[in-house]
Design a protein around this motif. Structure first.
Motif, mmCIF file in Angstrom:
data_model
loop_
_atom_site.group_PDB
_atom_site.id
_atom_site.type_symbol
_atom_site.label_atom_id
_atom_site.label_comp_id
_atom_site.label_asym_id
_atom_site.label_seq_id
_atom_site.Cartn_x
_atom_site.Cartn_y
_atom_site.Cartn_z
ATOM 1 N N ALA A 37 18.273 18.943 0.389
ATOM 2 C CA ALA A 37 18.204 20.261 -0.247
ATOM 3 C C ALA A 37 18.043 20.137 -1.756
ATOM 4 O O ALA A 37 17.245 20.848 -2.366
ATOM 5 N N THR A 40 14.597 19.091 -2.624
ATOM 6 C CA THR A 40 13.637 20.158 -2.373
ATOM 7 C C THR A 40 13.588 21.110 -3.569
ATOM 8 O O THR A 40 12.525 21.581 -3.952
ATOM 9 N N ARG A 41 14.765 21.361 -4.170
ATOM 10 C CA ARG A 41 14.845 22.265 -5.319
ATOM 11 C C ARG A 41 14.276 21.645 -6.593
ATOM 12 O O ARG A 41 13.663 22.325 -7.391
ATOM 13 N N SER A 42 14.530 20.365 -6.796
ATOM 14 C CA SER A 42 14.008 19.677 -7.980
ATOM 15 C C SER A 42 13.622 18.259 -7.573
ATOM 16 O O SER A 42 14.269 17.652 -6.722
#
Length: 82
Positions: A37, A40-42
């Motif tokens: 996760a 995925t965000r950065s």
């Protein structure tokens, strides 16, 4: 990286060292889900995490729980807090 990921790595390592493989596997799964996760965000540095994750997978395949615990605690957790 979120600080709870390093804490999960240390918790999994501790559980593996105590022979609590069920709890350790649950912590490892939560750690990997959180890592996915976060990446995925950065963007994550695969050069930093890739070899360490490969070591984790190899240790798990061998059933070498102490090597898995060492890699989690001494390589992955510090990389997640850097």
């Amino acid at each position: 990286m979120p600080p709870e990921l390093a804490a999960r790595a240390r918790a999994a390592a501790h559980a593996y060292r105590l022979g609590m493989n069920g709890q350790a596997s649950a912590e490892l799964t939560a750690l990997l889900d959180g890592l996915l996760a976060a990446c995925t965000r950065s963007p994550c540095t695969s050069a930093l995490l890739g070899p360490t994750l490969a070591e984790l997978a190899a240790a798990q395949e061998r059933g070498d729980w102490l090597a898995l615990a060492d890699t989690l605690e001494h390589e992955l957790a510090p990389a997640l807090t850097a």
